[in-house]
Scaffold this active site. Structure first.
Site, PDB file in Angstrom:
ATOM      1  CD  GLU A 122      -3.180  -1.369   2.297  1.00 27.63           C
ATOM      2  OE1 GLU A 122      -2.866  -0.458   3.159  1.00 27.63           O
ATOM      3  OE2 GLU A 122      -3.766  -2.313   2.144  1.00 27.63           O
ATOM      4  CB  CYS A 126      -6.540  -9.075  -9.357  1.00 29.30           C
ATOM      5  SG  CYS A 126      -5.215  -8.090  -8.293  1.00 29.30           S
ATOM      6  CD  GLU A 172      -5.155 -11.139  -5.464  1.00 26.41           C
ATOM      7  OE1 GLU A 172      -4.542  -9.971  -5.078  1.00 26.41           O
ATOM      8  OE2 GLU A 172      -6.153 -11.355  -5.259  1.00 26.41           O
ATOM      9  CB  CYS A 214      -9.866  -6.384  -6.893  1.00 25.57           C
ATOM     10  SG  CYS A 214      -8.182  -6.080  -7.822  1.00 25.57           S
TER      11      CYS A 214
HETATM   12  N1  THU Z   1      -6.308  -6.839  -1.927  1.00 25.64           N
HETATM   13  C1  THU Z   1      -5.374  -7.612  -2.368  1.00 25.64           C
HETATM   14  O1  THU Z   1      -4.142  -7.819  -2.306  1.00 25.64           O
HETATM   15  N2  THU Z   1      -5.925  -8.744  -3.190  1.00 25.64           N
HETATM   16  C2  THU Z   1      -7.272  -8.676  -3.366  1.00 25.64           C
HETATM   17  O2  THU Z   1      -7.762  -9.531  -4.244  1.00 25.64           O
HETATM   18  C3  THU Z   1      -8.074  -7.643  -2.780  1.00 25.64           C
HETATM   19  C4  THU Z   1      -7.465  -6.536  -2.165  1.00 25.64           C
HETATM   20  C5  THU Z   1      -5.460  -5.611  -1.036  1.00 25.64           C
HETATM   21  C6  THU Z   1      -5.410  -4.327  -1.673  1.00 25.64           C
HETATM   22  C7  THU Z   1      -5.459  -3.257  -0.380  1.00 25.64           C
HETATM   23  O3  THU Z   1      -4.085  -3.462   0.164  1.00 25.64           O
HETATM   24  C8  THU Z   1      -6.186  -4.225   0.711  1.00 25.64           C
HETATM   25  O4  THU Z   1      -6.249  -5.561   0.118  1.00 25.64           O
HETATM   26  C9  THU Z   1      -7.501  -3.701   0.822  1.00 25.64           C
HETATM   27  O5  THU Z   1      -8.271  -3.578  -0.210  1.00 25.64           O
END
Ligand code: THU
Length: 159
Positions: free
Chosen positions: A63, A114, A74, A111
């Protein structure tokens, strides 16, 4: 007006029902959550990909104070694998997520961005990616991205 119906079938496995290679990949995704940098969401996501040559790459969500600059686990794993082994098809991808020490009971689905990237990687190598979404209550398995992204935009749509 005509109906355009889309149906998807996925399967839920107990960890013990998975083959050894898939179980190892899920374990690698769980371990990879330790590399998460998530001071804003406090949501730790790990991903692991297995290439055709057997090499496993892991990634974790990263982040940033400017939120859109971060990246999901992913894509971190997939892009690292593709950058270092550009000729190796990705055969499988496992994802695990936890809040604090506790892994989620229900798996998190990738998401939209991804899913699009997974779709692109499948197309690039003309190989479906087995997707294993870990939850402590079971592992949701999608044979390729299609069940998770049935109507998707791909290379061929531009021709
Ligand atoms: N996030 C992922 O790394 N993968 C996912 O499939 C969904 C969300 C992360 C992004 C962000 O850092 C945190 O989860 C909250 O959305």
């Amino acid at each position: 007006m005509r109906e355009y119906k889309i149906e998807s079938t996925l399967h839920i496995y107990e960890m013990s029902e998975l083959c050894a290679a898939d179980r190892e990949l899920v374990e690698a995704a769980k371990q990879a959550t330790r590399g998460s940098y998530s001071p804003y969401s406090k949501f730790c996501v790990g991903a692991a990909v297995r290439l055709q040559n057997g090499v496993v790459f892991t990634g974790a969500n990263q982040e940033n104070a400017a939120f859109p600059s971060g990246l999901c686990a992913e894509r971190t794993a997939l892009f690292a694998a593709n950058a270092q082994y550009p000729d190796q098809p990705v055969l499988a991808l496992a994802v695990a997520a936890r809040k604090g020490r506790r892994y989620l009971v229900q798996p998190i689905p990738p998401c939209g961005a991804c899913r699009q990237v997974i779709s692109g990687v499948e197309d690039r190598f003309a190989t479906p990616i087995r997707i294993l979404l870990y939850g402590s209550g079971g592992v949701l398995v999608s044979e390729g991205i299609s069940p998770l992204l049935p109507l998707r935009f791909a290379d061929g749509d531009m021709r």
